[in-house]
Design a protein around this motif. Structure first.
Motif, PDB file in Angstrom:
ATOM      1  N   GLU A  49      51.985  95.245  60.807  1.00 27.98           N
ATOM      2  CA  GLU A  49      52.470  96.009  61.957  1.00 27.98           C
ATOM      3  C   GLU A  49      52.601  95.102  63.176  1.00 27.98           C
ATOM      4  OE1 GLU A  49      49.347  98.756  59.897  1.00 27.98           O
ATOM      5  OE2 GLU A  49      49.523  96.668  60.490  1.00 27.98           O
ATOM      6  N   SER A  50      53.504  95.485  64.051  1.00 29.49           N
ATOM      7  CA  SER A  50      53.650  94.809  65.333  1.00 29.49           C
ATOM      8  C   SER A  50      54.260  95.782  66.323  1.00 29.49           C
ATOM      9  CB  SER A  50      54.532  93.558  65.202  1.00 29.49           C
ATOM     10  OG  SER A  50      55.822  93.910  64.750  1.00 29.49           O
ATOM     11  N   GLY A  51      54.186  95.420  67.599  1.00 34.90           N
ATOM     12  CA  GLY A  51      54.830  96.216  68.624  1.00 34.90           C
ATOM     13  C   GLY A  51      53.908  97.054  69.478  1.00 34.90           C
ATOM     14  N   GLY A  52      52.624  97.054  69.156  1.00 34.91           N
ATOM     15  CA  GLY A  52      51.697  97.808  69.979  1.00 34.91           C
ATOM     16  C   GLY A  52      51.490  97.154  71.327  1.00 34.91           C
ATOM     17  N   GLY A  53      50.772  97.858  72.198  1.00 36.32           N
ATOM     18  CA  GLY A  53      50.495  97.305  73.518  1.00 36.32           C
ATOM     19  C   GLY A  53      50.024  98.358  74.477  1.00 36.32           C
ATOM     20  N   TRP A 108      53.493 106.108  58.925  1.00 35.56           N
ATOM     21  CA  TRP A 108      52.603 105.719  60.002  1.00 35.56           C
ATOM     22  C   TRP A 108      51.456 106.721  60.136  1.00 35.56           C
ATOM     23  CZ3 TRP A 108      53.225 101.153  62.435  1.00 35.56           C
ATOM     24  CH2 TRP A 108      54.457 100.515  62.309  1.00 35.56           C
ATOM     25  N   PHE A 109      50.269 106.168  60.315  1.00 37.84           N
ATOM     26  CA  PHE A 109      49.069 106.937  60.611  1.00 37.84           C
ATOM     27  C   PHE A 109      48.468 106.378  61.894  1.00 37.84           C
ATOM     28  CE2 PHE A 109      48.207 109.334  56.650  1.00 37.84           C
ATOM     29  CZ  PHE A 109      49.215 108.817  55.853  1.00 37.84           C
ATOM     30  N   ARG A 110      47.560 107.119  62.483  1.00 42.67           N
ATOM     31  CA  ARG A 110      46.857 106.615  63.656  1.00 42.67           C
ATOM     32  C   ARG A 110      45.424 107.121  63.660  1.00 42.67           C
ATOM     33  NH1 ARG A 110      49.857 109.989  68.583  1.00 42.67           N
ATOM     34  NH2 ARG A 110      48.945 112.047  68.108  1.00 42.67           N
ATOM     35  N   GLN A 111      44.593 106.339  64.342  1.00 45.89           N
ATOM     36  CA  GLN A 111      43.191 106.717  64.462  1.00 45.89           C
ATOM     37  C   GLN A 111      42.719 106.419  65.871  1.00 45.89           C
ATOM     38  OE1 GLN A 111      40.550 105.053  61.505  1.00 45.89           O
ATOM     39  NE2 GLN A 111      39.052 106.672  61.858  1.00 45.89           N
ATOM     40  N   ALA A 112      42.338 107.476  66.562  1.00 42.08           N
ATOM     41  CA  ALA A 112      41.791 107.350  67.909  1.00 42.08           C
ATOM     42  C   ALA A 112      40.278 107.217  67.820  1.00 42.08           C
ATOM     43  CB  ALA A 112      42.177 108.576  68.733  1.00 42.08           C
ATOM     44  N   PRO A 113      39.646 106.644  68.837  1.00 36.12           N
ATOM     45  CA  PRO A 113      38.185 106.491  68.811  1.00 36.12           C
ATOM     46  C   PRO A 113      37.481 107.817  68.594  1.00 36.12           C
ATOM     47  CG  PRO A 113      39.131 105.240  70.616  1.00 36.12           C
ATOM     48  CD  PRO A 113      40.243 106.055  70.039  1.00 36.12           C
ATOM     49  N   GLY A 114      36.585 107.833  67.635  1.00 39.11           N
ATOM     50  CA  GLY A 114      35.806 109.032  67.360  1.00 39.11           C
ATOM     51  C   GLY A 114      36.539 110.115  66.594  1.00 39.11           C
ATOM     52  N   LYS A 115      37.749 109.820  66.159  1.00 36.94           N
ATOM     53  CA  LYS A 115      38.536 110.829  65.437  1.00 36.94           C
ATOM     54  C   LYS A 115      38.917 110.316  64.056  1.00 36.94           C
ATOM     55  CE  LYS A 115      40.513 113.166  69.439  1.00 36.94           C
ATOM     56  NZ  LYS A 115      41.769 113.702  70.047  1.00 36.94           N
ATOM     57  N   GLU A 139      44.918 110.172  61.126  1.00 39.72           N
ATOM     58  CA  GLU A 139      45.863 111.253  60.890  1.00 39.72           C
ATOM     59  C   GLU A 139      47.270 110.702  60.678  1.00 39.72           C
ATOM     60  OE1 GLU A 139      46.354 113.788  64.300  1.00 39.72           O
ATOM     61  OE2 GLU A 139      46.793 112.125  65.641  1.00 39.72           O
ATOM     62  N   ALA A 140      48.048 111.444  59.919  1.00 38.80           N
ATOM     63  CA  ALA A 140      49.432 111.065  59.688  1.00 38.80           C
ATOM     64  C   ALA A 140      50.259 111.342  60.931  1.00 38.80           C
ATOM     65  CB  ALA A 140      49.993 111.832  58.508  1.00 38.80           C
ATOM     66  N   VAL A 141      51.136 110.412  61.256  1.00 41.94           N
ATOM     67  CA  VAL A 141      52.028 110.558  62.409  1.00 41.94           C
ATOM     68  C   VAL A 141      53.448 110.857  61.940  1.00 41.94           C
ATOM     69  CG1 VAL A 141      53.000 109.403  64.419  1.00 41.94           C
ATOM     70  CG2 VAL A 141      50.612 108.990  63.777  1.00 41.94           C
ATOM     71  N   ILE A 180      44.779 103.308  67.259  1.00 40.73           N
ATOM     72  CA  ILE A 180      45.263 102.226  66.406  1.00 40.73           C
ATOM     73  C   ILE A 180      46.262 102.844  65.430  1.00 40.73           C
ATOM     74  CG2 ILE A 180      44.680 100.456  64.718  1.00 40.73           C
ATOM     75  CD1 ILE A 180      41.888 100.345  65.965  1.00 40.73           C
ATOM     76  N   TYR A 181      47.429 102.262  65.357  1.00 35.01           N
ATOM     77  CA  TYR A 181      48.480 102.778  64.493  1.00 35.01           C
ATOM     78  C   TYR A 181      48.571 101.901  63.241  1.00 35.01           C
ATOM     79  CZ  TYR A 181      50.041 106.079  67.982  1.00 35.01           C
ATOM     80  OH  TYR A 181      50.094 107.141  68.857  1.00 35.01           O
ATOM     81  N   TYR A 182      48.556 102.561  62.097  1.00 31.29           N
ATOM     82  CA  TYR A 182      48.578 101.877  60.815  1.00 31.29           C
ATOM     83  C   TYR A 182      49.839 102.233  60.034  1.00 31.29           C
ATOM     84  CZ  TYR A 182      43.552 101.265  61.576  1.00 31.29           C
ATOM     85  OH  TYR A 182      42.314 100.937  62.100  1.00 31.29           O
ATOM     86  N   CYS A 183      50.364 101.251  59.356  1.00 25.15           N
ATOM     87  CA  CYS A 183      51.433 101.476  58.392  1.00 25.15           C
ATOM     88  C   CYS A 183      50.783 101.637  57.021  1.00 25.15           C
ATOM     89  CB  CYS A 183      52.381 100.285  58.406  1.00 25.15           C
ATOM     90  SG  CYS A 183      53.780 100.398  57.284  1.00 25.15           S
ATOM     91  N   ALA A 184      51.268 102.578  56.240  1.00 27.60           N
ATOM     92  CA  ALA A 184      50.740 102.811  54.902  1.00 27.60           C
ATOM     93  C   ALA A 184      51.899 103.017  53.932  1.00 27.60           C
ATOM     94  CB  ALA A 184      49.826 104.029  54.878  1.00 27.60           C
TER      95      ALA A 184
END
Length: 130
Positions: free
Chosen positions: A6-10, A36-43, A46-48, A93-97
């Motif tokens: 992955e790239s492009g975050g910021g 794409w999935f994402r994970q926020a602190p303490g959560k 989840e699928a985006v 944090i955004y993840y590619c799966a």
């Protein structure tokens, strides 16, 4: 060996835009699912947004519908997530799966569980300031 990078975050202000990229090496776009999935602190993660070769529908989480757009360039083995009108609650944090021969045909079912996915990228941080 399949690698997802992955790239492009910021860091971006609320209302701004970012475009995430996921380069999939060693992955063939044949009977597949990718997204794409994402994970926020303490959560929980989840699928985006995601697609499957078995379903004409693109899945979007309710919280991002109308703001995020998934696209793919199979010739470049790359998928993208265009994120507009970003909100502080999009910080994660955004993840590619990706997966071959997905267990389910419908993207809604694939979005329901992270355990269905075989390949994961290392993630890219997206931070939206208020």
């Amino acid at each position: 060996e399949v690698q997802l990078v992955e790239s492009g975050g910021g860091l971006v202000q609320a209302g701004g835009s970012l475009r995430l990229s996921c380069a999939a090496s060693g992955f063939t776009f044949d009977d597949y699912a990718i997204g794409w999935f994402r994970q926020a602190p303490g959560k929980e993660r989840e699928a985006v947004s995601l697609i499957s070769s078995r379903d004409d529908t693109t899945y979007y989480a309710r919280s991002v519908k109308g703001r995020f757009t998934f696209s793919s360039d199979n010739a470049r083995n790359t998928v993208y997530l265009q994120m507009n009108s970003l909100k502080p609650e999009d910080t994660a944090i955004y993840y590619c799966a990706a997966d071959h021969h997905p267990l389910f045909d419908k993207v809604d079912y694939l979005a329901a569980s992270t355990t269905l996915w075989t390949y994961w990228g290392q993630g890219t941080q997206v931070t939206v300031s208020s």
